[in-house]
Scaffold this motif. Structure first.
Motif, mmCIF file in Angstrom:
data_model
loop_
_atom_site.group_PDB
_atom_site.id
_atom_site.type_symbol
_atom_site.label_atom_id
_atom_site.label_comp_id
_atom_site.label_asym_id
_atom_site.label_seq_id
_atom_site.Cartn_x
_atom_site.Cartn_y
_atom_site.Cartn_z
ATOM 1 N N LYS A 94 0.652 -1.078 0.019
ATOM 2 C CA LYS A 94 -0.027 0.032 0.115
ATOM 3 C C LYS A 94 0.857 1.363 0.086
ATOM 4 N N GLN A 95 0.552 2.358 -0.926
ATOM 5 C CA GLN A 95 1.375 3.336 -0.783
ATOM 6 C C GLN A 95 0.460 4.703 -0.944
ATOM 7 N N PHE A 96 0.878 5.758 -0.214
ATOM 8 C CA PHE A 96 0.084 6.911 -0.263
ATOM 9 C C PHE A 96 0.980 8.045 0.259
ATOM 10 N N ASP A 97 0.658 9.293 -0.122
ATOM 11 C CA ASP A 97 1.264 10.529 0.319
ATOM 12 C C ASP A 97 0.666 11.265 1.510
ATOM 13 N N TRP A 98 1.351 11.610 2.421
ATOM 14 C CA TRP A 98 0.952 12.321 3.507
ATOM 15 C C TRP A 98 1.798 12.894 4.454
ATOM 16 N N ALA A 99 1.595 14.204 4.793
ATOM 17 C CA ALA A 99 2.432 15.036 5.771
ATOM 18 C C ALA A 99 3.738 15.236 4.940
ATOM 19 N N GLY A 100 3.635 15.640 3.576
ATOM 20 C CA GLY A 100 4.992 15.834 2.697
ATOM 21 C C GLY A 100 5.760 14.552 2.455
ATOM 22 N N TYR A 101 5.417 13.467 2.746
ATOM 23 C CA TYR A 101 6.316 12.195 2.770
ATOM 24 C C TYR A 101 5.386 11.183 1.808
ATOM 25 N N HIS A 102 6.326 10.416 1.129
ATOM 26 C CA HIS A 102 5.597 9.248 0.491
ATOM 27 C C HIS A 102 5.805 8.014 1.463
ATOM 28 N N TRP A 103 4.589 7.329 1.498
ATOM 29 C CA TRP A 103 4.488 6.089 2.579
ATOM 30 C C TRP A 103 4.395 4.940 1.774
ATOM 31 N N VAL A 104 5.201 3.877 2.180
ATOM 32 C CA VAL A 104 5.037 2.451 1.768
ATOM 33 C C VAL A 104 4.735 1.650 3.002
ATOM 34 N N ILE A 105 3.506 0.714 2.762
ATOM 35 C CA ILE A 105 3.332 -0.302 3.533
ATOM 36 C C ILE A 105 3.403 -1.517 2.864
ATOM 37 N N PRO A 106 4.511 -2.020 2.996
ATOM 38 C CA PRO A 106 4.842 -3.342 2.041
ATOM 39 C C PRO A 106 4.140 -4.530 2.694
ATOM 40 N N ALA A 107 3.918 -4.588 3.986
ATOM 41 C CA ALA A 107 3.273 -5.860 4.363
ATOM 42 C C ALA A 107 2.941 -5.685 5.977
ATOM 43 N N ALA A 108 2.019 -6.440 6.356
ATOM 44 C CA ALA A 108 1.598 -6.596 7.790
ATOM 45 C C ALA A 108 1.761 -8.046 8.223
ATOM 46 N N MET A 132 17.125 21.101 15.469
ATOM 47 C CA MET A 132 17.888 20.078 14.618
ATOM 48 C C MET A 132 16.765 19.023 14.530
ATOM 49 N N GLU A 133 16.372 18.550 15.627
ATOM 50 C CA GLU A 133 15.095 17.430 15.543
ATOM 51 C C GLU A 133 14.048 17.862 14.731
ATOM 52 N N TRP A 134 13.570 19.206 15.015
ATOM 53 C CA TRP A 134 12.522 19.519 14.295
ATOM 54 C C TRP A 134 12.970 19.500 12.759
ATOM 55 N N GLU A 135 13.860 19.997 12.335
ATOM 56 C CA GLU A 135 14.073 20.235 10.870
ATOM 57 C C GLU A 135 14.681 18.982 10.096
ATOM 58 N N ASN A 136 15.275 18.123 11.155
ATOM 59 C CA ASN A 136 15.767 16.695 10.562
ATOM 60 C C ASN A 136 14.609 15.882 9.753
ATOM 61 N N PRO A 137 14.939 15.664 8.388
ATOM 62 C CA PRO A 137 13.795 14.920 7.578
ATOM 63 C C PRO A 137 13.553 13.620 7.792
ATOM 64 N N LEU A 138 14.665 13.058 8.656
ATOM 65 C CA LEU A 138 14.553 11.737 9.099
ATOM 66 C C LEU A 138 13.990 11.409 10.324
ATOM 67 N N CYS A 139 13.465 12.478 10.874
ATOM 68 C CA CYS A 139 12.815 12.615 12.109
ATOM 69 C C CYS A 139 11.084 13.109 11.924
ATOM 70 N N PHE A 140 10.266 12.196 12.049
ATOM 71 C CA PHE A 140 8.710 12.706 12.023
ATOM 72 C C PHE A 140 8.094 11.840 12.790
ATOM 73 N N ASN A 141 7.463 12.563 13.806
ATOM 74 C CA ASN A 141 6.860 11.491 14.903
ATOM 75 C C ASN A 141 5.351 11.392 14.507
ATOM 76 N N PHE A 142 4.764 10.224 14.339
ATOM 77 C CA PHE A 142 3.369 9.932 14.215
ATOM 78 C C PHE A 142 2.690 8.711 15.099
ATOM 79 N N LYS A 143 1.662 8.924 15.056
ATOM 80 C CA LYS A 143 0.755 7.940 15.902
ATOM 81 C C LYS A 143 -0.063 7.104 14.792
ATOM 82 N N PRO A 144 0.098 5.876 14.344
ATOM 83 C CA PRO A 144 -0.750 5.149 13.317
ATOM 84 C C PRO A 144 -2.136 4.503 14.482
ATOM 85 N N CYS A 145 -3.185 4.552 13.729
ATOM 86 C CA CYS A 145 -4.409 3.682 14.351
ATOM 87 C C CYS A 145 -4.977 3.109 13.491
ATOM 88 N N LEU A 146 -5.469 1.829 13.690
ATOM 89 C CA LEU A 146 -6.294 0.924 12.711
ATOM 90 C C LEU A 146 -7.490 0.590 13.225
#
Length: 510
Positions: free
Chosen positions: A201-215, A262-276
């Motif tokens: 599953k692929q989608f775009d959100w929060a300025g990033y491209h996301w891939v969920i390859p498997a569960a 730096m933590e705020w600007e770091n593109p590899l640092c993005f905090n999110f909470k998923p819910c199913l």
């Protein structure tokens, strides 16, 4: 099994808080010596601990990410001493890395990494259940052991002697398995690996491209891997802005405020909470882990193996950066539910953004500032500001003298912000002074300023909120850093915004 290790296992002490995960899936690496009996893992970079046949009860550390010939080092004469070293150091990290440090560097590491409350509880359990005291001179003990050891006696498998196998690129990934009670470095317990459900599953959100390859469907719940793609150019820009290289990537080189920015600007640092939402039932994540892959690392710095293996397993494009977050969602039912429909809601978690500095002197003084996202101008107005002290007995220790003087300020914000805005002291608290050394205590204890301010609030300069009779009269409070002498000058305060930029969004998965 080693008799002392067997005795220890019977005591039921969990060593994972101090850096040793006791596991059953002890997959060997190319540099794991012949005859090794692996008993524990550090949970990072494939580091593991073992006994080696022919070397008695001696404990060794094995670190596949080191360079030849420094993969394997003896760290203790026996498992009892291994535990005593952990008691002395508070965590196994210092024990494992001591081979490359001098004594000053070893002591500095201990002082810069004080034990957490959870670690203290584990250390107390070890001491009580095994009737042990900390090693008196841990660095000297380790250095004497290693300097007298004949490393040529260690034998390796053919993989080690194959020159190609000693490069990062040729390390063989272990079999890919995902567990409910596990992470990218292994798992605990005896549960079976989850059954893979391919999603792609692929989608775009929060300025990033996301891939969920498997569960992965496990007996206790569902495990999902979230792969966040990061443009390599944004990583390079970030590293260039902050002049990050292999010599300048330590927190010691940056102020607390710079680290926050730096933590705020770091593109590899993005905090999110998923819910199913599974069928009609909401599943919340209870725990998880993450690895990151950076394609822009400077020469001499490499990505951790587990990140590379995850990239390869899912066939992700390695010209991009990736953050792979593994979240665990318990079923919440006795029986394994059938998966008919599955929806995912992604929600950004607030990040801290440093704002303007200001000084105020008396009640009625005010300061205007703008929110970095909304652009709304707020006015902070001082209601009370005064010198206060913390009673020395509040710290609960006769070993240290702590600073007790601070400035307490109450204030209002107009208009009242929708998101939390905090006020912190730009200065740091004075360090406590040791007056009664304790030779039998667990190291290190409260030698940094972050421990003392916890008495009146958080580690970054405490804040609190007191609610008035209506929403227009909320009274906020801030406390300065702690000092041994009364604060003579006006405190320089810093605004800190807790910011979210993106709305939560729901995506169909199945």
């Amino acid at each position: 099994m080693n008799r002392i290790l067997k005795k220890f296992l019977q005591r039921g002490v969990d060593l994972s808080p101090v850096g040793v995960e006791l596991r059953e899936d002890n997959t060997n690496y190319f540099c794991t010596p012949k005859g090794a009996s692996v008993f524990g893992w550090a949970g990072i970079d494939g580091i593991h601990f073992c006994f080696i046949r022919g070397f008695g009860e001696m404990v060794f550390s094995v670190s596949p990410m080191n360079t030849s010939p420094d993969y394997v080092h003896p760290v203790a004469e026996n498992f009892t001493d291994f535990l005593r070293l952990i008691l002395a150091c508070g965590d196994v990290a210092a024990v494992e890395q001591a081979w490359m440090w001098n004594e000053a560097q070893f002591e500095a590491f201990l002082n810069e990494n004080p034990t957490t409350q959870e670690q203290q509880q584990t250390l107390s359990e070890i001491s009580e259940k095994m009737n042990l005291l900390p090693m008196e001179q841990p660095w000297t003990y380790i250095k004497n052991l290693q300097s007298s050891f004949d490393y040529s006696q260690i034998k390796y498998t053919e993989d080690y002697y194959d020159n190609d196998m000693t490069s990062e690129a040729e390390l063989v990934a272990p079999e890919w398995k995902v567990y409910f009670d596990g992470d990218f470095w292994g798992h605990r317990g005896k549960d079976r690996a989850g059954k893979e459900i391919k999603l792609d599953k692929q989608f775009d959100w929060a300025g990033y491209h996301w891939v969920i390859p498997a569960a992965y469907s496990c007996s206790k719940g569902l495990v999902v891997d979230f792969c966040m793609r990061v443009d390599s150019e944004s990583i390079r820009d970030f590293m260039k802005k902050w002049n990050l290289d292999w010599e300048n990537d330590s927190c010691e080189n940056f102020t607390r405020e710079q680290q926050m920015q730096m933590e705020w600007e770091n593109p590899l640092c993005f905090n999110f909470k998923p819910c199913l939402k599974l069928n009609e039932k909401i599943l919340q994540t209870t725990h998880g882990c993450a690895v990151s892959f950076n394609p822009c690392l400077p020469d001499g710095v490499i990505n951790e193996l587990e990140a590379k293996w995850a990239i390869d397993h899912y066939g992700l494009d390695s010209t991009y950066g990736w953050v792979i977050c593994r979240d665990v969602f318990p079923w919440g039912t006795k029986h394994h539910p059938e998966i008919n429909k599955l929806f995912l809601t992604m929600e950004q978690q607030p990040g801290q953004v440093p704002g303007s500095h200001f000084k105020v002197h008396a009640p009625g003084d005010s300061f205007m500032f703008s929110h970095p996202v909304s652009g709304i101008t707020h006015t902070l107005t001082v209601q009370e500001i005064e010198q206060q002290t913390v009673p020395q007995n509040s710290f609960g220790s006769d070993r240290w003298i702590y600073p007790t003087h601070y400035i307490a300020m109450s204030y209002t914000l107009t208009p009242e912000p929708m998101e939390n805005i905090s006020v912190f002291d730009c200065d740091e608290s004075d360090r406590p002074i040791e007056v009664t050394p304790d030779d039998h205590s667990f190291r290190p204890v409260g030698s940094s300023s972050c421990f003392v301010v916890g008495v009146i609030g958080g580690a970054d300069g405490p804040t609190a909120v007191i609610y008035g009779t209506n929403s227009q009269e909320k009274l906020h409070a801030a406390c300065s850093a702690l000092h041994f002498e009364p604060v003579g000058d006006d405190v320089e305060w810093r605004i800190v915004f807790n910011v979210t930029q993106f709305d939560k969004e729901t995506f169909p998965i199945i």
